[in-house]
Structures are given as structure tokens and as C-alpha cells.
Design a protein around this motif. Structure first.
Motif, short mmCIF file in Angstrom:
data_model
loop_
_atom_site.label_atom_id
_atom_site.label_comp_id
_atom_site.label_asym_id
_atom_site.label_seq_id
_atom_site.Cartn_x
_atom_site.Cartn_y
_atom_site.Cartn_z
N GLU A 1 18.34 48.71 5.96
CA GLU A 1 17.90 47.33 5.72
C GLU A 1 16.96 47.25 4.52
O GLU A 1 16.15 48.14 4.28
N PHE A 2 17.07 46.15 3.78
CA PHE A 2 16.14 45.82 2.70
C PHE A 2 15.29 44.65 3.19
O PHE A 2 15.79 43.55 3.39
N VAL A 3 14.00 44.91 3.39
CA VAL A 3 13.08 43.91 3.94
C VAL A 3 12.03 43.56 2.89
O VAL A 3 11.44 44.45 2.27
N CYS A 4 11.81 42.27 2.68
CA CYS A 4 10.76 41.81 1.78
C CYS A 4 9.60 41.24 2.59
O CYS A 4 9.80 40.38 3.45
N LEU A 5 8.39 41.74 2.32
CA LEU A 5 7.18 41.14 2.85
C LEU A 5 6.72 40.10 1.84
O LEU A 5 6.31 40.44 0.73
N LEU A 6 6.81 38.84 2.21
CA LEU A 6 6.54 37.72 1.30
C LEU A 6 5.32 36.95 1.79
O LEU A 6 5.10 36.82 3.00
N GLY A 7 4.56 36.43 0.84
CA GLY A 7 3.43 35.59 1.24
C GLY A 7 2.46 35.42 0.10
O GLY A 7 2.53 36.10 -0.92
N PRO A 8 1.51 34.49 0.27
CA PRO A 8 0.51 34.25 -0.79
C PRO A 8 -0.49 35.39 -0.87
O PRO A 8 -0.56 36.25 0.02
N SER A 9 -1.28 35.40 -1.93
CA SER A 9 -2.33 36.40 -2.08
C SER A 9 -3.28 36.34 -0.89
O SER A 9 -3.66 35.26 -0.44
N GLY A 10 -3.64 37.52 -0.38
CA GLY A 10 -4.58 37.58 0.73
C GLY A 10 -3.97 37.46 2.11
O GLY A 10 -4.70 37.44 3.10
N CYS A 11 -2.63 37.39 2.20
CA CYS A 11 -1.99 37.22 3.52
C CYS A 11 -1.89 38.53 4.29
O CYS A 11 -1.58 38.52 5.48
N GLY A 12 -2.09 39.67 3.63
CA GLY A 12 -2.05 40.96 4.32
C GLY A 12 -0.83 41.80 4.04
O GLY A 12 -0.71 42.92 4.54
N LYS A 13 0.08 41.32 3.19
CA LYS A 13 1.35 42.04 2.98
C LYS A 13 1.15 43.39 2.30
O LYS A 13 1.77 44.38 2.70
N THR A 14 0.29 43.46 1.28
CA THR A 14 0.06 44.74 0.60
C THR A 14 -0.68 45.71 1.50
O THR A 14 -0.37 46.91 1.52
N THR A 15 -1.63 45.21 2.27
CA THR A 15 -2.34 46.08 3.22
C THR A 15 -1.37 46.67 4.23
O THR A 15 -1.44 47.86 4.57
N LEU A 16 -0.42 45.87 4.70
CA LEU A 16 0.57 46.37 5.66
C LEU A 16 1.42 47.47 5.02
O LEU A 16 1.69 48.50 5.65
N LEU A 17 1.84 47.27 3.77
CA LEU A 17 2.64 48.30 3.09
C LEU A 17 1.82 49.58 2.92
O LEU A 17 2.34 50.69 3.12
N ARG A 18 0.55 49.45 2.57
CA ARG A 18 -0.31 50.63 2.37
C ARG A 18 -0.53 51.38 3.69
O ARG A 18 -0.67 52.60 3.71
N ILE A 19 -0.54 50.65 4.79
CA ILE A 19 -0.66 51.29 6.10
C ILE A 19 0.62 52.04 6.44
O ILE A 19 0.57 53.16 6.97
N VAL A 20 1.77 51.46 6.12
CA VAL A 20 3.05 52.14 6.39
C VAL A 20 3.13 53.44 5.60
O VAL A 20 3.57 54.47 6.11
N CYS A 21 2.69 53.43 4.33
CA CYS A 21 2.81 54.64 3.51
C CYS A 21 1.66 55.61 3.74
O CYS A 21 1.74 56.76 3.31
#
Length: 359
Positions: free
Chosen positions: A33-53
């Protein structure tokens, strides 16, 4: 976690000081699967990616890979490939050497590393640039090298953090299709962070829209666009006319002093709601045309020409709101007279194009 899930996130929470950045994230990602985490700045998407990696540690929750909780593993032990917005190439290494550098943790022999590097250069279409240094490559070429480096060790999961945001529009469009085609060809599970809805809708199998540290809605691009569940989703994905309404009986809502036929779903009579309609679904005809239910007189305020389409801004007095409509490029009222500012038209808001959202 479903039996088929490749990766499952359960109850992921994260705070920075008193700020709650992620609030109980649950997400299953399927094989290929190709999943995109989408959202405005500050919504937590980058933090979630950094936690996964593994760059960040969650305060709570599990990261299940094949049923095993890897939340405590360091990044190098997870076997994931990561591509950042900034490319992060070594300026003193050639393109081939940058790719080979990503193989060092695998313990590959020098000859094998060189062979794999050539394979990756072929894969991203840069075989002729093997001996060039990053400064000699364009931004798009540098990002292709960063992608090749991440893929060289055959990672279990590919993580992309805003990989296209530093590139110009034309290069972004090209790389979008290239990355998507490459991901499908390799079948590698991919999670990409982006704030660009066009990227998410055009690239992802599934879009996870985040807001204030939570998942607002997850689904296919078509589902998020055509079946938004909340006012936030409707407003963030695409453009949407929003009409404040009160739910009536018999499949109707009241907007100001007018009634609209729609499908309020499970909303109770008397409750406040928002009726949404995409600009391309607003029907515009010459004044006096009989359009049936949900039709109103409106005055054209202005138009904007975009080459293949014209955007019209209309004042609809009965609804007490301005309506945006997307029209064919010639901007004529039903193919008749050209639309000019201050002209009167009739508009219709088709029943099957209306979304009724909880207030």
C-alpha cells in the motif's frame, strides 16, 4: 491488527511539553500500500512518521510489524528506507557513491555495492550521471538519487517526508508520477507525509487526513473528496461551498429562508449542520431557465479564467451566501450568452452532489 496488515499503529501518543501532538493514533497499513499522511502544518503527521522510523519515541502505544512491537528498536534495526525533503546527499561523494553509502550497514562487499549502485541508477533513470557530484545535479535529480539510496538496501518500508516540497511545480508533477510508478513496480509499502492535497490525491492508495493530532478521516482519495465526513475534511480536500443549515423533516434542510432537498443522514431534526457542494457540481444556466428542485436566482459577481476552466463567483440572495461555480472555459450560461459581471443567472444545487455534515 488485522491478519493481513503489514504495519499496525495502536494508541500512538506523543507530547512535547504541555502540547499534545499525537492523541491515540490507530492505523493499519496493508502489504504493497501507498499511504499519504496529509494535513496542515502542526497536525502531527511528520511526528508520526518520525516515530515510525524511530527518530522520535512515542510516549504511548505500539508499532506492530508482522505482529512484533518494534517501538523500542533503534532506527538502524528497523530496516526502513527514509527520504527527506532536504535530499541529505554527501557533497563530496558522487551519485553512485551516495547510493553505495546506504549499503554500508548491510556489510555488502565493495564489488556488490558498486553493482547495486548501478542497478539503482538504472532504476531511477540516472545511469549517465553516476560520476557527477550533487552540485552538478538538478534538484529533481538529487531527489532521485536520495530515493535510490533509500531503496538500495531493499528496505521493508519506505518513508517519504515531504520529498517534493523543495522542487518547482513542473518537476514535482514529473516526480509524482515517477515515484508512484516505481512504488507499484517494486511493491514496497510506502508512507509519505505531505501538506499538498494534490500530491496525496494523485499518488496514494489511501489518504490519512490528520487534524490536531488525530486522524480526521482515512480512505481512498475518491472517498475523501466525494464523501467527506466532517466540515474540516470537506474544506481541506478540494474546494467546497459551505452553507450553514438547520435540519428539517422529510429530507430537507433550511438555509436562511429557503429549503433544500438533501439527505441529512442520521442528523436529528432541529440540529445545526453544514451543507457542502463542490464548485464543479453547481449548475449555471441563463436566467429564467427552469431547473427544478434546489434552484435559485443568482447574480454574477466576477470570473477568473484558468485556461481549461472558468471560476465564477455568484451572489445567491435567497441563500444569503456567495457560491463558487466551476464552468467550461468559454464561461457561457448554458452555452448561450457570455457571462458578464452583474448578469443574472439561475443556479441549481443537485441533490446527489450535496454533502450534509455535522456542525
Amino acid at each position: 491488527m488485522t491478519s493481513s496488515s503489514f504495519l499496525s499503529l495502536r494508541g500512538i501518543g506523543k507530547s512535547f511539553g504541555a502540547t499534545r501532538v499525537l492523541d491515540g493514533i490507530d492505523l493499519d497499513i496493508e502489504p504493497g500500500e501507498f499511504v499519504c499522511l496529509l494535513g496542515p502544518s502542526g497536525c502531527g503527521k511528520t511526528t508520526l512518521l518520525r516515530i515510525v522510523c524511530g527518530i522520535e519515541r512515542a510516549d504511548s502505544g505500539q508499532i506492530l510489524l508482522g505482529g512484533q512491537d518494534i517501538a523500542g528498536l533503534p532506527p538502524a534495526a528497523r530496516g526502513f528506507g527514509v527520504v527527506f525533503q532536504s535530499y541529505a546527499l554527501f557533497p563530496n561523494l558522487t551519485a553512485a557513491q551516495n547510493i553505495a553509502y546506504g549499503l554500508h550497514p548491510t556489510g555488502a562487499l565493495a564489488r556488490e555495492m558498486a553493482k547495486r549502485s548501478r542497478e539503482m541508477l538504472d532504476l531511477v533513470g540516472l545511469a549517465a550521471h553516476a560520476d557527477k557530484y550533487p552540485v552538478q545535479l538538478s534538484g529533481g535529480q538529487q531527489q532521485r538519487i536520495a530515493l535510490a539510496r533509500a531503496l538500495a538496501p531493499n528496505p521493508r518500508l519506505l518513508l517519504l517526508d515531504e520529498p517534493l516540497s523543495a522542487l518547482d511545480a513542473q518537476v514535482r508533477a514529473t516526480l509524482r508520477s515517477e515515484i508512484r510508478a516505481l512504488q507499484k513496480r517494486l511493491g514496497i509499502v510506502t508512507i509519505m507525509v505531505t501538506h499538498d492535497q494534490e500530491e496525496a490525491l494523485s499518488m496514494a492508495d489511501r489518504v490519512v487526513l490528520m487534524h490536531n493530532g488525530r486522524i480526521e478521516q482515512a480512505g481512498t482519495p475518491d472517498e475523501l473528496y466525494r464523501q467527506p465526513r466532517t466540515r474540516f475534511v470537506a474544506g481541506f480536500v478540494g474546494r467546497m461551498n459551505m452553507l450553514p443549515a438547520t435540519v428539517l423533516a422529510d429530507g430537507k434542510v433550511r438555509v436562511r429562508d429557503s429549503e433544500l432537498l438533501c439527505a441529512p443522514g442520521n442528523l436529528s431534526i432541529g440540529s445545526q449542520a453544514t451543507v457542502g457542494i463542490r464548485p464543479e457540481h453547481v449548475v449555471v444556466k441563463r436566467f429564467g431557465t427552469e431547473l427544478g428542485a434546489n434552484s435559485f436566482a443568482a447574480r454574477l459577481l466576477d470570473t477568473e479564467f484558468f485556461g481549461n476552466r472558468t471560476s465564477a463567483r455568484l451572489a445567491c440572495e435567497p441563500l444569503g451566501i456567495e457560491i463558487e461555480a466551476e464552468l467550461p472555459a468559454d464561461a457561457r450560461s448554458g452555452g448561450d450568452e457570455p457571462l458578464v459581471p452583474s448578469s443574472m443567472v439561475h443556479i441549481q444545487l443537485p441533490l446527489n452532489a450535496l454533502s450534509v455534515l455535522a456542525h
